[in-house]
Write a protein that holds these residues in place. Structure first.
Motif, PDB file in Angstrom:
ATOM      1  N   SER A  70       0.821  -1.217   0.000  1.00  0.00           N
ATOM      2  CA  SER A  70       0.000   0.000   0.000  1.00  0.00           C
ATOM      3  C   SER A  70       0.848   1.258   0.000  1.00  0.00           C
ATOM      4  N   GLY A  71       1.860   1.310   0.882  1.00  0.00           N
ATOM      5  CA  GLY A  71       2.643   2.521   1.027  1.00  0.00           C
ATOM      6  C   GLY A  71       3.549   2.820  -0.150  1.00  0.00           C
ATOM      7  N   ILE A  72       4.502   1.924  -0.412  1.00  0.00           N
ATOM      8  CA  ILE A  72       5.437   2.153  -1.517  1.00  0.00           C
ATOM      9  C   ILE A  72       4.698   2.240  -2.840  1.00  0.00           C
ATOM     10  N   SER A  73       3.680   1.387  -3.013  1.00  0.00           N
ATOM     11  CA  SER A  73       2.899   1.410  -4.245  1.00  0.00           C
ATOM     12  C   SER A  73       2.211   2.760  -4.436  1.00  0.00           C
ATOM     13  N   ALA A  74       1.606   3.300  -3.382  1.00  0.00           N
ATOM     14  CA  ALA A  74       0.902   4.583  -3.486  1.00  0.00           C
ATOM     15  C   ALA A  74       1.865   5.733  -3.752  1.00  0.00           C
ATOM     16  N   LEU A  75       3.031   5.698  -3.135  1.00  0.00           N
ATOM     17  CA  LEU A  75       4.018   6.754  -3.363  1.00  0.00           C
ATOM     18  C   LEU A  75       4.509   6.739  -4.815  1.00  0.00           C
ATOM     19  N   ALA A 158      -1.793  -7.288  -2.792  1.00  0.00           N
ATOM     20  CA  ALA A 158      -3.153  -7.840  -2.740  1.00  0.00           C
ATOM     21  C   ALA A 158      -3.112  -9.350  -2.541  1.00  0.00           C
ATOM     22  N   ARG A 159      -2.243 -10.039  -3.292  1.00  0.00           N
ATOM     23  CA  ARG A 159      -2.124 -11.495  -3.171  1.00  0.00           C
ATOM     24  C   ARG A 159      -1.591 -11.895  -1.803  1.00  0.00           C
ATOM     25  N   THR A 160      -0.530 -11.222  -1.367  1.00  0.00           N
ATOM     26  CA  THR A 160       0.128 -11.595  -0.121  1.00  0.00           C
ATOM     27  C   THR A 160      -0.757 -11.334   1.087  1.00  0.00           C
ATOM     28  N   SER A 161      -1.526 -10.257   1.051  1.00  0.00           N
ATOM     29  CA  SER A 161      -2.388  -9.958   2.203  1.00  0.00           C
ATOM     30  C   SER A 161      -3.428 -11.042   2.414  1.00  0.00           C
ATOM     31  N   VAL A 162      -3.915 -11.630   1.326  1.00  0.00           N
ATOM     32  CA  VAL A 162      -4.892 -12.715   1.439  1.00  0.00           C
ATOM     33  C   VAL A 162      -4.212 -14.012   1.861  1.00  0.00           C
ATOM     34  N   THR A 177      -3.301  -3.219   6.460  1.00  0.00           N
ATOM     35  CA  THR A 177      -2.294  -2.976   5.421  1.00  0.00           C
ATOM     36  C   THR A 177      -2.243  -1.494   5.039  1.00  0.00           C
ATOM     37  N   LEU A 178      -3.395  -0.838   5.003  1.00  0.00           N
ATOM     38  CA  LEU A 178      -3.390   0.599   4.732  1.00  0.00           C
ATOM     39  C   LEU A 178      -2.719   1.366   5.868  1.00  0.00           C
ATOM     40  N   THR A 179      -2.847   0.859   7.090  1.00  0.00           N
ATOM     41  CA  THR A 179      -2.153   1.481   8.223  1.00  0.00           C
ATOM     42  C   THR A 179      -0.644   1.373   8.042  1.00  0.00           C
ATOM     43  N   GLY A 180      -0.183   0.204   7.597  1.00  0.00           N
ATOM     44  CA  GLY A 180       1.240   0.047   7.313  1.00  0.00           C
ATOM     45  C   GLY A 180       1.696   0.998   6.221  1.00  0.00           C
ATOM     46  N   GLY A 181       0.878   1.156   5.195  1.00  0.00           N
ATOM     47  CA  GLY A 181       1.207   2.089   4.132  1.00  0.00           C
ATOM     48  C   GLY A 181       1.250   3.523   4.622  1.00  0.00           C
ATOM     49  N   ALA A 182       0.305   3.883   5.478  1.00  0.00           N
ATOM     50  CA  ALA A 182       0.261   5.244   6.011  1.00  0.00           C
ATOM     51  C   ALA A 182       1.495   5.544   6.856  1.00  0.00           C
ATOM     52  N   ILE A 183       1.947   4.566   7.630  1.00  0.00           N
ATOM     53  CA  ILE A 183       3.138   4.773   8.469  1.00  0.00           C
ATOM     54  C   ILE A 183       4.355   5.086   7.604  1.00  0.00           C
ATOM     55  N   VAL A 184       4.536   4.312   6.527  1.00  0.00           N
ATOM     56  CA  VAL A 184       5.661   4.558   5.631  1.00  0.00           C
ATOM     57  C   VAL A 184       5.567   5.953   5.023  1.00  0.00           C
ATOM     58  N   ALA A 185       4.392   6.325   4.547  1.00  0.00           N
ATOM     59  CA  ALA A 185       4.226   7.634   3.917  1.00  0.00           C
ATOM     60  C   ALA A 185       4.488   8.759   4.902  1.00  0.00           C
ATOM     61  N   VAL A 186       4.008   8.618   6.132  1.00  0.00           N
ATOM     62  CA  VAL A 186       4.226   9.647   7.151  1.00  0.00           C
ATOM     63  C   VAL A 186       5.715   9.799   7.452  1.00  0.00           C
ATOM     64  N   VAL A 187       6.436   8.673   7.527  1.00  0.00           N
ATOM     65  CA  VAL A 187       7.878   8.731   7.781  1.00  0.00           C
ATOM     66  C   VAL A 187       8.595   9.458   6.651  1.00  0.00           C
ATOM     67  N   VAL A 188       8.234   9.125   5.411  1.00  0.00           N
ATOM     68  CA  VAL A 188       8.846   9.789   4.255  1.00  0.00           C
ATOM     69  C   VAL A 188       8.539  11.289   4.272  1.00  0.00           C
ATOM     70  N   GLN A 189       7.268  11.630   4.531  1.00  0.00           N
ATOM     71  CA  GLN A 189       6.885  13.038   4.550  1.00  0.00           C
ATOM     72  C   GLN A 189       7.561  13.788   5.692  1.00  0.00           C
ATOM     73  N   ALA A 190       7.710  13.137   6.856  1.00  0.00           N
ATOM     74  CA  ALA A 190       8.383  13.772   7.991  1.00  0.00           C
ATOM     75  C   ALA A 190       9.836  14.081   7.647  1.00  0.00           C
ATOM     76  N   PHE A 191      10.485  13.149   6.942  1.00  0.00           N
ATOM     77  CA  PHE A 191      11.866  13.392   6.511  1.00  0.00           C
ATOM     78  C   PHE A 191      11.936  14.587   5.570  1.00  0.00           C
ATOM     79  N   LEU A 192      10.988  14.676   4.644  1.00  0.00           N
ATOM     80  CA  LEU A 192      10.957  15.801   3.708  1.00  0.00           C
ATOM     81  C   LEU A 192      10.695  17.113   4.441  1.00  0.00           C
TER      82      LEU A 192
END
Length: 288
Positions: A70-75, A158-162, A177-192
């Motif tokens: 979710s995270g890396i894919s969305a970024l 999607a496959r792995t989550s199932v 899984t979206l929570t995991g994605g959000a954590i990654v995005a927040v960390v990246v944004q905080a660094f920026l």
């Protein structure tokens, strides 16, 4: 029906993202999108069974899957859309069933056949044609590459989550899984933010932008992902991703409302992508 509804809701997000990219930097959009999606789903998941799944979930495993799927894919997706446009990215994502089939070939014993090879060739030609028509050139840059990588990572997630979280409901898998994605995005944004390279311009986010972010995050991600994983759990990733075939046409129609033009040449090229995916998913390519 879940997959059809998922694609309709998901497709709305592409023209909305095009509008947001006129005002906000891509990483900020992805961070706000993932955060809003996770925050919208977390209380519903907890209340759905009084927190039983919440307490028993394999959080570490699920968050890692979500960070990637979710995270890396969305970024990567929003980075790609900033350098192209929503219709182009939707056409590239229409090849997701091929990624799903490839994963099944690698991990589930599906045979690699002439149909898959022919489908990849047709879809590639159609995708290149749409890209050239939309961008005015055929110089495949980081935008197109990021979109392709995002497709593969999303299909894997999607496959792995199932497969890796069989004891969770579709709501639980989507939320965690979206929570995991959000954590990654927040960390990246905080660094920026700390480096001052691409801080969130809060002063530019008005009522219109918050509305678009809600549509893009809660609607086009949280609800769409929940519906999609519901379909994956029953149909499998290869069959469920078939519904991405028609998503470019949904995006083209929705984009008309935002002032985009209709181009029959692009429609024909997108149809070639769909044809390639249909060929790849033919009977001769089914797993034994």
């Amino acid at each position: 029906m879940a997959c059809v509804a998922s694609m309709l809701v998901w497709a709305v997000g592409f023209p909305v993202a095009d509008e947001l990219l006129k005002v906000l930097p891509p990483i900020a959009i992805a961070t706000l999108r993932l955060s809003m999606a996770a925050l919208a789903l977390l209380p519903f998941w907890y209340l759905s069974d009084a927190g039983r799944e919440w307490r028993s979930a394999a959080w570490a495993r699920a968050l890692v899957i979500g960070a990637m799927g979710s995270g890396i894919s969305a970024l990567l997706l929003i980075y790609a859309q900033e350098r192209t446009d929503g219709i182009t990215i939707a056409v590239i994502f229409a090849a997701m069933p091929i990624a799903g089939i490839a994963l099944e070939c690698l991990f589930d014993g599906r045979r690699l056949t002439w149909r898959l090879i022919a489908g990849i060739i047709l879809s590639t030609i159609g995708g290149i044609a749409v890209y050239g028509a939309r961008m005015g050139h055929l110089n495949m840059g980081l935008g197109a590459l990021s979109a392709l990588v995002s497709v593969v990572i999303f299909a894997w997630g999607a496959r792995t989550s199932v497969k890796a979280l069989p004891d969770l409901s579709a709501l639980g898998r989507t939320t965690i899984t979206l929570t995991g994605g959000a954590i990654v995005a927040v960390v990246v944004q905080a660094f920026l933010d700390l480096t001052g390279s691409a801080a969130v311009p809060w002063h530019l986010i008005g009522a219109r932008e918050w509305l678009y972010l809600a549509i893009y995050g809660v609607g086009s991600l949280a609800i769409a992902q929940l519906l999609f994983l519901t379909g994956v759990a029953t149909l499998g990733v290869a069959v469920a991703t078939m519904h991405h075939n028609v998503a470019p046409f949904y995006v083209m129609v929705f984009s008309l409302a935002f002032g985009a033009g209709w181009n029959w040449g692009q429609v024909a090229a997108a149809a070639l992508v769909v044809l390639g995916v249909i060929v790849a998913q033919g009977r001769g390519n089914r797993a034994p």
